[in-house]
Design a protein around this motif. Structure first.
Motif, mmCIF file in Angstrom:
data_model
loop_
_atom_site.group_PDB
_atom_site.id
_atom_site.type_symbol
_atom_site.label_atom_id
_atom_site.label_comp_id
_atom_site.label_asym_id
_atom_site.label_seq_id
_atom_site.Cartn_x
_atom_site.Cartn_y
_atom_site.Cartn_z
ATOM 1 N N LYS A 446 41.901 95.450 16.747
ATOM 2 C CA LYS A 446 42.465 96.539 15.952
ATOM 3 C C LYS A 446 42.678 96.139 14.490
ATOM 4 N N MET A 447 42.763 94.849 14.245
ATOM 5 C CA MET A 447 43.033 94.359 12.895
ATOM 6 C C MET A 447 41.801 93.774 12.223
ATOM 7 N N THR A 448 40.654 93.792 12.931
ATOM 8 C CA THR A 448 39.468 93.121 12.393
ATOM 9 C C THR A 448 38.193 93.909 12.663
ATOM 10 N N GLY A 449 37.614 93.737 13.831
ATOM 11 C CA GLY A 449 36.312 94.319 14.117
ATOM 12 C C GLY A 449 36.283 95.828 14.032
ATOM 13 N N ALA A 450 37.329 96.488 14.533
ATOM 14 C CA ALA A 450 37.369 97.950 14.479
ATOM 15 C C ALA A 450 37.384 98.439 13.042
ATOM 16 N N THR A 451 38.151 97.772 12.195
ATOM 17 C CA THR A 451 38.280 98.183 10.794
ATOM 18 C C THR A 451 36.997 97.917 10.025
ATOM 19 N N ALA A 452 36.387 96.761 10.272
ATOM 20 C CA ALA A 452 35.118 96.442 9.604
ATOM 21 C C ALA A 452 34.047 97.467 9.961
ATOM 22 N N ALA A 453 34.005 97.872 11.229
ATOM 23 C CA ALA A 453 33.018 98.865 11.644
ATOM 24 C C ALA A 453 33.283 100.214 10.984
ATOM 25 N N ARG A 454 34.548 100.603 10.914
ATOM 26 C CA ARG A 454 34.888 101.905 10.325
ATOM 27 C C ARG A 454 34.442 101.997 8.871
ATOM 28 N N PHE A 455 34.611 100.908 8.119
ATOM 29 C CA PHE A 455 34.342 100.942 6.683
ATOM 30 C C PHE A 455 33.035 100.247 6.292
ATOM 31 N N GLY A 456 32.210 99.940 7.275
ATOM 32 C CA GLY A 456 30.881 99.410 6.996
ATOM 33 C C GLY A 456 30.876 98.048 6.341
ATOM 34 N N LEU A 457 31.816 97.190 6.723
ATOM 35 C CA LEU A 457 31.909 95.850 6.133
ATOM 36 C C LEU A 457 31.054 94.885 6.958
ATOM 37 N N ALA A 458 29.830 94.734 6.558
ATOM 38 C CA ALA A 458 28.866 93.951 7.333
ATOM 39 C C ALA A 458 29.278 92.486 7.418
ATOM 40 N N ASP A 459 29.159 91.933 8.626
ATOM 41 C CA ASP A 459 29.442 90.514 8.881
ATOM 42 C C ASP A 459 30.879 90.136 8.565
ATOM 43 N N ARG A 460 31.782 91.107 8.610
ATOM 44 C CA ARG A 460 33.214 90.822 8.486
ATOM 45 C C ARG A 460 33.911 91.376 9.716
ATOM 46 N N GLY A 461 35.111 90.885 9.981
ATOM 47 C CA GLY A 461 35.877 91.364 11.115
ATOM 48 C C GLY A 461 35.451 90.786 12.451
ATOM 49 N N VAL A 462 34.526 89.840 12.456
ATOM 50 C CA VAL A 462 34.050 89.198 13.684
ATOM 51 C C VAL A 462 33.883 87.701 13.433
ATOM 52 N N LEU A 463 34.018 86.945 14.504
ATOM 53 C CA LEU A 463 33.667 85.524 14.456
ATOM 54 C C LEU A 463 32.426 85.341 15.310
ATOM 55 N N ARG A 464 31.309 85.209 14.628
ATOM 56 C CA ARG A 464 30.038 84.927 15.281
ATOM 57 C C ARG A 464 29.196 84.132 14.298
ATOM 58 N N ASP A 465 28.167 83.503 14.767
ATOM 59 C CA ASP A 465 27.312 82.716 13.884
ATOM 60 C C ASP A 465 26.783 83.587 12.749
ATOM 61 N N GLY A 466 26.953 83.115 11.528
ATOM 62 C CA GLY A 466 26.448 83.814 10.364
ATOM 63 C C GLY A 466 27.413 84.795 9.725
ATOM 64 N N ALA A 467 28.547 85.070 10.360
ATOM 65 C CA ALA A 467 29.529 85.988 9.763
ATOM 66 C C ALA A 467 30.217 85.316 8.578
ATOM 67 N N HIS A 468 30.737 86.141 7.678
ATOM 68 C CA HIS A 468 31.513 85.602 6.565
ATOM 69 C C HIS A 468 32.684 84.776 7.106
ATOM 70 N N ALA A 469 32.941 83.658 6.471
ATOM 71 C CA ALA A 469 33.974 82.737 6.957
ATOM 72 C C ALA A 469 35.354 83.137 6.446
ATOM 73 N N ASP A 470 35.761 84.375 6.793
ATOM 74 C CA ASP A 470 37.122 84.839 6.555
ATOM 75 C C ASP A 470 37.843 84.659 7.880
ATOM 76 N N VAL A 471 38.842 83.760 7.906
ATOM 77 C CA VAL A 471 39.403 83.286 9.170
ATOM 78 C C VAL A 471 40.922 83.180 9.054
#
Length: 525
Positions: A446-471
């Motif tokens: 609710k504080m990361t992946g859902a918000t990134a998807a709503r606002f089209g923030l590519a490679d943010r809000g998730v921890l996976r290989d290649g995502a932006h290193a915002d942690v």
């Protein structure tokens, strides 16, 4: 994996990846500002410049605040209008991206001609975290139509649409309205629909502070639904609530309606903050006609006893189409938050201040007169806290699977709402761990992946290989908010580390001084 050098290695933690999936033991490495997920012990300490033992802690994507009013907070801090505690309260609780430009008000086009100019201004002073921005309808209307209480002409709507199109193409992440605030409240549904159609053409959402969140909330929600349907834009309802005594309990109805719309495949979401009080400008407690012509005309009316009487009558009797916060609750629920020239008023209810006004034995002062004098003494700039909601409604919205977390934080002087410093830690501590509304992975989603998807923030809000290193790294057993209405900027407990683009900006509750943040969406960022 010899030969690979990682600037940062977080070892021994449990990963909440931002999707809601169960926690999993993984080491998290950073290379080139991007994430690498590793099996525990896959690399040795010699493969990293810095190794942090995060055993027993949760490693999550940096939190994304779905709703802020922090458009220029870093700039204001650099220029001495805000202090460090006000500027950095958000990142200290793990927020690595703030979504600004909400409720119809954005920093561009206006003070800044466009998003690129705002980005340049932030780059000049440095940010600890990232900023993304919506385009505000009120800002567009003020620039093109002005502050007059009238319908926009077809030509003016076309000019607003062109400006919105340009801003969205330049990287703004959506179109926002604040339909209780002037000049946005002067617009009819057709005007908003025409502009939301531009957002739809860019594949970006229509984000709305409804025209009424109190007794008229159901009709206001239907207006928003109609705008989304007729324009083709995705709908996002800002800080969803049913506030005021006449609307308490109506979240059962509004959430069921939103769920029904989603079942019919309409793209609709909302955000929510975890408090029973809101915050806004004191001037917003006055009827829309009092603002016709802008702030100077408002102040002129407040100087006129006859106009004050009309304002008093409007609050007592209501005005068609106006939310009327005081009429739905009372001056005893309105607390002065920021009034720099009247510091003794801060933290006090308007009703109490009015009763105590005057000398010994005096009957006091009418609340509208006190408000008028306070606004005149502060050049119209006073913030308030409105204790208008009920806890069961807040919990209901928080638990909705389509609700994400936004602080609605307003970095200001005085005694601002504690949500700016406490929202995300409060969700994790109070509502996930203690109340059990959801588990940690769902809270993080609710504080990361859902918000990134709503606002089209590519490679943010998730921890996976290649995502932006915002942690963010936090202790699930200890994380908690400490901000209160008396101490609104107190930092959270249990947030151990925050990294933005792989650079550590917070360590054990202290800022490191690093400023790697950027305005997202500008150029290649």
């Amino acid at each position: 994996m010899r030969g690979t050098s990682f600037p940062l290695l977080l070892r021994g933690g449990s990963v909440a990846d931002g999707t809601g999936a169960p926690l999993v033991a993984r080491d998290v490495a950073v290379v080139g500002g991007r994430v690498r997920l590793l099996a525990p012990g896959e690399v040795g300490s010699e493969d990293a410049d810095e190794v942090v033992d995060v055993s027993g802690l949760v490693v999550a994507p940096g939190f994304i605040d779905a709703h802020t009013h922090s458009d220029t907070s870093c700039i204001d801090g650099a220029e001495g209008r805000l202090d460090e505690a006000q500027v950095f309260a958000s990142v200290l609780q793990g927020v690595t991206t703030e979504i600004a430009g909400n409720c119809g008000h954005s920093a561009f086009p206006g003070k800044y001609p466009g998003l690129a100019a705002l980005s340049d201004a932030h780059s000049a002073v440095g940010r600890a975290n990232h900023l993304a921005s919506l385009v505000g309808h009120g800002t567009l209307r003020s620039a093109i139509v002005g502050q007059q209480a009238r319908a926009a002409s077809a030509t003016e709507v076309a000019r607003m649409a062109d400006a919105l199109d340009e801003a969205l193409a330049a990287g703004a992440v959506g179109f926002s309205t604040g339909l209780i605030y002037t000049p946005g409240s002067y617009a009819d549904t057709a005007e908003i629909t025409a502009l939301a159609r531009v957002a739809a053409q860019h594949g970006k959402p229509y984000v709305t502070h409804l025209r009424d969140e109190m007794s008229g909330v159901q009709d206001a929600l239907e207006e928003a639904v109609a705008i989304a349907r007729d324009s083709g834009a995705a709908l996002h309802v800002s800080h969803h609530k049913t506030a005021g005594k006449y609307a308490w309990g109506l979240t059962e109805v509004t959430l069921a309606r939103l769920a029904e719309l989603r079942e019919s495949r309409m793209d609709v979401t909302c955000d929510v903050y975890p408090y029973t009080a809101g915050s806004t400008a004191l001037s917003a407690m006055l009827p829309p006609w009092a603002h016709d012509g802008g702030k100077e005309r408002l102040l002129e009316r407040l100087r006129d006893p006859g106009q004050r009487e009309l304002i008093r009558k409007a609050i007592a009797e209501g005005v068609p189409g106006w939310e009327n916060t005081v009429g739905n609750g009372g001056w005893d629920r309105i607390v002065v938050a920021g009034a720099p020239r009247h510091p003794a008023y801060q933290g006090r209810a308007v009703a109490d201040l009015a009763r105590e006004a005057g000398g010994p034995g005096d009957a006091g002062m009418d609340a509208v007169d006190l408000v008028a004098e306070l606004l005149l003494g502060e050049d119209g700039e006073v913030t308030i806290i409105s204790h208008s909601m009920r806890e069961d409604d807040v919990r209901r919205v928080l638990a909705a699977p389509f609700a994400m977390i936004g602080s609605d934080g307003v970095p200001t002087a005085g005694l601002p709402h504690p949500r700016w410093a406490g929202t995300f830690a409060r969700v994790l501590g109070c509502y996930a761990r203690e109340a059990g509304l959801f588990d940690v992975p769902e809270a993080v989603r609710k504080m990361t992946g859902a918000t990134a998807a709503r606002f089209g923030l590519a490679d943010r809000g998730v921890l996976r290989d290649g995502a932006h290193a915002d942690v963010v790294v936090f202790d699930p057993a200890r994380v908690a908010d400490r901000a209160t209405f008396a101490s609104p900027l107190a930092g959270p407990e249990g947030v151990r580390l925050v990294a933005v683009g792989g650079t550590v900006v917070v360590r054990d509750g202290e800022l490191t001084g690093a400023r790697p943040g950027q305005v997202v969406g500008v150029g290649r960022r």
